[in-house]
Structure formats: C-alpha cells, structure tokens
Design an enzyme around this catalytic site. Sequence first.
Site, mmCIF file in Angstrom:
data_model
loop_
_atom_site.group_PDB
_atom_site.id
_atom_site.type_symbol
_atom_site.label_atom_id
_atom_site.label_comp_id
_atom_site.label_asym_id
_atom_site.label_seq_id
_atom_site.Cartn_x
_atom_site.Cartn_y
_atom_site.Cartn_z
ATOM 1 N N PHE A 145 1.563 -19.492 0.741
ATOM 2 C CA PHE A 145 0.878 -18.432 1.484
ATOM 3 C C PHE A 145 -0.039 -17.692 0.520
ATOM 4 O O PHE A 145 0.421 -17.057 -0.421
ATOM 5 C CB PHE A 145 1.842 -17.438 2.147
ATOM 6 N N ASP A 230 -0.615 -16.653 -8.265
ATOM 7 C CA ASP A 230 -0.738 -15.659 -7.195
ATOM 8 C C ASP A 230 0.514 -14.789 -7.241
ATOM 9 O O ASP A 230 1.570 -15.168 -6.735
ATOM 10 C CB ASP A 230 -0.885 -16.349 -5.834
ATOM 11 N N LYS A 259 -1.336 -6.088 -3.038
ATOM 12 C CA LYS A 259 -0.191 -5.372 -2.465
ATOM 13 C C LYS A 259 0.193 -4.108 -3.254
ATOM 14 O O LYS A 259 -0.468 -3.093 -3.088
ATOM 15 C CB LYS A 259 0.967 -6.335 -2.262
HETATM 16 C C1 LIG Z 1 0.151 -11.000 1.117
HETATM 17 C C2 LIG Z 1 -0.228 -12.132 0.255
HETATM 18 C C3 LIG Z 1 -1.563 -12.552 0.161
HETATM 19 C C4 LIG Z 1 -2.674 -11.966 1.009
HETATM 20 O O1 LIG Z 1 -2.848 -10.596 0.805
HETATM 21 P P1 LIG Z 1 -3.638 -9.741 1.926
HETATM 22 O O2 LIG Z 1 -3.778 -8.380 1.290
HETATM 23 O O3 LIG Z 1 -2.782 -9.709 3.154
HETATM 24 O O4 LIG Z 1 -4.933 -10.413 2.153
HETATM 25 C C5 LIG Z 1 -1.855 -13.590 -0.712
HETATM 26 N N1 LIG Z 1 -0.894 -14.169 -1.447
HETATM 27 C C6 LIG Z 1 0.400 -13.794 -1.386
HETATM 28 C C7 LIG Z 1 1.418 -14.465 -2.245
HETATM 29 C C8 LIG Z 1 0.777 -12.780 -0.512
HETATM 30 O O5 LIG Z 1 2.058 -12.432 -0.410
#
Ligand SMILES: *Cc1c(COP(=O)(O)O)cnc(C)c1O
Length: 408
Positions: A145, A230, A259
């Site tokens: 994700f 990520d 986040k």
């Molecule tokens: C939440 C998340 C994203 C995307 O972030 P947004 O601010 O919702 O665009 C990307 N990678 C990971 C691992 C995430 O948990």
Amino acid sequence: MTTVDMRTPAALAEAERWTAHNYHPLPVVIADAEGAWVTDVDGRRYLDFLAGYSALNFGHRHPALISAAHAQLDRLTLTSRAFVHDQFAEFCRRLAQLCGKDLVLPMNTGAEAVETAIKVARKWGYRVKGVPAGQANIVVAENNFHGRTTTIVSFSTDPDARDDFGPYTPGFTIVPYGDAGALADAVDDHTVAVLLEPIQGEAGVLVPPPGYLAAVRKTCTERNVLFIADEIQSGLGRTGRTFAIEHDDVVPDMYVLGKALGGGIVPVSAVAADADVLGVLEPGQHGSTFGGNPLACAVGTEVVKLLESGTFQQRSAALGEQLHAGLSALIGHGVMAVRGRGLWAGVDIDPALLTGRQACERLAQRGVLAKDTHGSTIRLAPPLVVTEADLGQALAAVKAVLDEARAG
Ligand SMILES: *Cc1c(COP(=O)(O)O)cnc(C)c1O
C-alpha cells in the site's frame, strides 16, 4: 442501560447523504479529542487505537504541536516555494539530520511523497545510472500500500484499489513480499529502484522474515539500484525506533515519510535522500503549491524535535511489549496470530468467530476504536502517548469481545 443515542444517528445519516461512499466508517461521530482519547457527539469516550493510521503518533492535540501551530497561524501561513520563508530551513535541516541524509523535499500527502520518490528514482536512473530513455523499472511487493494516485494504484495488487482505474502506468515489477531471492531475480539492468514498506501496514501489519531487508539492501547495492523505504506508516516512532527499517540495521537510499510528520494537524510528507539522488531535480521539474508551507514546517519542526528526544520511541518499545504480551495471551482464545513491532499490531481473529469489521464494531461498543484491514484481521496502533492503564483497558475490551463471540 439508560444511555440513548442522541446526535449520533442523525449525524451519521447526514454524513452519508452528502459524500461519495469511498469509506465505510464505524458508526461513531467524533467531536473532540485529547491524547489517546476521543469523545463523540453524545459525550461517549473512546480510546483511539487507530491513531489516524499513525498520523496521530503523538496523540490528539499534543500541547507542543498545538502551540507551534497557533504561534505560526498568528504570523505566516503560506508563501508558496516561489519565496523562501523563515520556517523552511530549520524544518528541512532537522528532518534531514533525523534521517541521516543530505537533503529533504517536503510535500503534503503520503501519495505525493511516493510519487516524488518514483520521479526522483526514474530521473536518477536516466541521468546517473544510464538507463535508456523510457525503460526504467521499479520493483515493488505484492500486497503493497503506497497510496491512491493513478500511478500508485497501477502497481497495487488489491482489486478494490486498482480495478476500473486504468489505463495503468507501466514500469513496475511486482514480487512476493519477504522473498529476497524473487526480488533479486526481478532486478535487471533497467531497474532504478526497489520500493518497499519495511512492515506492510494495510496488508495486515506483516513483518518480513529476519534478514529480508538486509538481503534487499545487498541486492540494491550490488546492482546499483535505489532502496526506497516507504516509512509513511511504519516510521516516526511507531515501531519503537525512529524508522522500522532500523530494526534490521538497514539504511535505505530514500525515506518516504508522511502521516505523523504533520503531528495530526496538517498534512506534511517528505522524501529524504543524499545529494547524489535528490540532487537530480532542478528548478521547474517537480513541485507543490503547499509543500513545505510555513504552517507545515512549524508543526513538522516540532514533530522532529519530539522525535529527537527519543522518548516516544522508547515508550513505543516498552508499551509495545505490554501490547504484544497481552495479545499473544489471547492466541487460542479467539486470536489466531499476532504480528507487529512496538505499539503496532495486526491481530488475526478466528474467522469462525468474527470478521474484522464485526470485531471493530464490538470494540467500539466497548469504547475502543480500531480498524479492520482484510478479512478477520484488525490493526491496533494507539497514539504513543497511550498509558499502561489505557492499554490494559483496551486489551480487556479485546478479550471481552472474543469471550462474548466464543460464548455466543
Ligand atoms: C497512508 C500511506 C500512504 C499514503 O499516504 P496518504 O497521505 O494517504 O496519501 C502511503 N504509504 C503508506 C505505507 C501508507 O500507510
């Protein structure tokens, strides 16, 4: 019970009436919050065990973050990057130093930071590695994700996230998560980057096998490929370290952050990398109107300061042991498996008892907000300011929900 819903049903119906149905929220309407606790429109209190998918690592309305935001609101909120403002350098310097990298590039949402990493990796591939024009590929993992843009969903393996949103962006190779051999086999001379979550959050808090991330690092170094971590959900204290990848003593070439970087107040994301990587961007080649704005930088600086102290990482590590011990004790009593690190747990509930959704609905009735991921898996990720007593209360609620389901 004498408690009656007052405002909740009407507020839920109104929200449903006026929005696209791209979410299926739990039937709770939150009105205010402090620390690890939220209060709904009828005055009921809940422990927030989702913490905005880790956007609220420091809890709701952490005093240092709120006061930094207030002070900045009273001075300057937006300039655009056409001009430099006085909050910019400090945020970028502190974040770069926290990451141990030369440079950062601030954006707003996580997906934008992932897009930034992809663009930087491709440009690096063409300009530094010497990949023929238009041939760059990036290796990613199954069940990843990384966000919701059209390019990012192009390499999702989740049909809900991907189907009907094509045509898709080419240039991605998908390999099983946790299999270092398969990843090494997928790397070729046109591979510019490997993009991974050090722990897969949405997939159910999947911790890769020991040695996996180190083996990926080795492949990337040997094949001149960028390792992009990520850490949007796993980073900034969630797992008991600043970055989840530290548990494996691995240093990626690029961190992707988001986040919690915005302190639960504003969207703040960034990529961090050394000058030989981020230096490929020149004026006009990438940007964002709001990225690195004064309010974002003021809050982000305060977030980095909180992390510099190390106390949140320590709390997450120490309280994480309590969380994982409590959940592991439920294995065989309605829980099939528990994964995670620090204050982050994926809990597989016996599918014969409850779906993840049902478990979360029942937890909410017992005053704990959590979120299912897939099937019968729920995710627990309280703010790092949660207390031992709060954790005990949430664990008791999980046990009560499971006991009730097993009895019924
Ligand atoms: C939440 C998340 C994203 C995307 O972030 P947004 O601010 O919702 O665009 C990307 N990678 C990971 C691992 C995430 O948990």
